[in-house]
Design a protein around this motif. Structure first.
Motif, PDB file in Angstrom:
ATOM      1  N   GLU A 176      -7.426  22.400  16.606  1.00  0.00           N
ATOM      2  CA  GLU A 176      -8.128  23.506  15.934  1.00  0.00           C
ATOM      3  C   GLU A 176      -8.112  23.190  14.596  1.00  0.00           C
ATOM      4  N   ASN A 207     -14.839  21.506  12.448  1.00  0.00           N
ATOM      5  CA  ASN A 207     -15.380  21.994  13.051  1.00  0.00           C
ATOM      6  C   ASN A 207     -15.006  22.155  14.799  1.00  0.00           C
ATOM      7  N   PHE A 209     -12.088  22.467  17.738  1.00  0.00           N
ATOM      8  CA  PHE A 209     -11.121  23.452  18.394  1.00  0.00           C
ATOM      9  C   PHE A 209     -10.248  22.120  18.461  1.00  0.00           C
ATOM     10  N   ASP A 222     -14.269  19.782  22.331  1.00  0.00           N
ATOM     11  CA  ASP A 222     -14.682  20.728  22.510  1.00  0.00           C
ATOM     12  C   ASP A 222     -14.748  21.437  20.841  1.00  0.00           C
ATOM     13  N   TYR A 224     -15.745  24.268  17.651  1.00  0.00           N
ATOM     14  CA  TYR A 224     -15.396  26.191  17.443  1.00  0.00           C
ATOM     15  C   TYR A 224     -17.168  26.161  17.660  1.00  0.00           C
TER      16      TYR A 224
END
Length: 286
Positions: A176, A207, A209, A222, A224
């Protein structure tokens, strides 16, 4: 005490009691239930719902009943551990439903399963044709385990005589948008390395995740923003291409030289490198 407050207090207490009772029964209660545990679980839930909202019901009588219904499957589980006969009676036994590609109709009927239900379970195991199945067992908890015939099983590196290095658990290095130093340390990497890898892919840390590093030190992320197209990693393909070029150069040198010793040396190392490429090509292509 107002009725609404009484209901809230009863519900909170029962949630805690149910949590503790479930912990006492163990994780098996969460993953797979025998017939006995299934009935006990429904009854305990019904009792909890009744004494939670039934203000005319004696609260402690309900708790006593819940403890009894929890204790019975607990001690039945202990008995099942000690005795095979008790385990078969309480938890049930597995049933062979397909053998040598043939459905065992009597066994299927005894378990109250239809052919359509069996085919549905087979499809969930990626077995779309009964004749492809060597052996299928319906477990006591309702799961179907399938063994495909040898010629229908997926090819593995072992079938190709390929030596595959053991794969380690991927380490999460970004979660995150936040760098996970513990994951970097477990992979033997640093924040500086992570910054360089993110710059290579043109990605901002905020950006991301989730970002993970596999056992080969490759970073996958991965984002956002799923609309951003990430470039495919090129390190492995470039390495494979370089190895093939070196092998081809060795063959060329062997053909070009007139020195017999040099020719044998080039041919020898060309064969060795070709064998290394054969064993590592599977890894470098994936």
């Amino acid at each position: 005490m107002p009725q609404w407050l009484n209901i809230i207090l009863r519900s909170v207490i029962l949630v805690i009691v149910l949590f503790l009772l479930t912990k006492w029964l163990g994780k098996k209660q969460l993953s797979q239930l025998s017939f006995f545990e299934y009935v006990a679980g429904i009854t305990i839930g019904s009792i909890a719902a009744e004494i939670s909202t039934g203000l005319e019901t004696n609260f402690f009588h309900g708790l006593y009943s819940m403890f009894i219904w929890t204790a019975i499957p607990f001690f039945a589980g202990l008995l099942a551990i000690k005795s095979k006969k008790a385990r078969d009676f309480i938890e049930g036994r597995e049933t062979v439903v397909i053998k040598d590609g043939k459905i065992q109709e009597e066994n299927l009927t005894s378990q109250k399963y239809t052919v359509e239900e069996l085919l549905h379970l087979l499809r969930k195991k990626n077995a779309f044709q009964v004749s492809d199945v060597e052996f299928a067992v319906l477990e006591a908890n309702g799961d179907l385990n399938v063994l495909l015939k040898k010629e229908k099983q997926p090819i593995t590196p072992q079938d190709l005589n390929l030596d595959i290095a053991p794969v380690k658990v991927p380490e999460t290095v970004i979660l995150e948008g936040q760098i996970m130093d513990s994951g970097l340390a477990a992979s033997g990497l640093t924040r500086e390395w992570l910054d360089v890898e993110l710059q290579k892919q043109g990605i901002a840390q905020d950006n991301v995740f989730i970002g993970q590093v596999d056992s080969y030190g490759q970073l996958t992320v991965d984002l956002y923003d799923d609309k951003i197209q990430l470039p495919e990693p090129q390190e492995k393909p470039l390495l494979l291409s370089s190895m093939k070029k070196c092998q081809a150069d060795l063959e060329s040198y062997a053909l070009a030289t007139e020195n017999e010793k040099a020719k044998q040396m080039y041919e020898k190392h060309s064969v060795k490198l070709a064998e290394i490429i054969r064993k590592s090509e599977y890894l470098l292509k994936n």
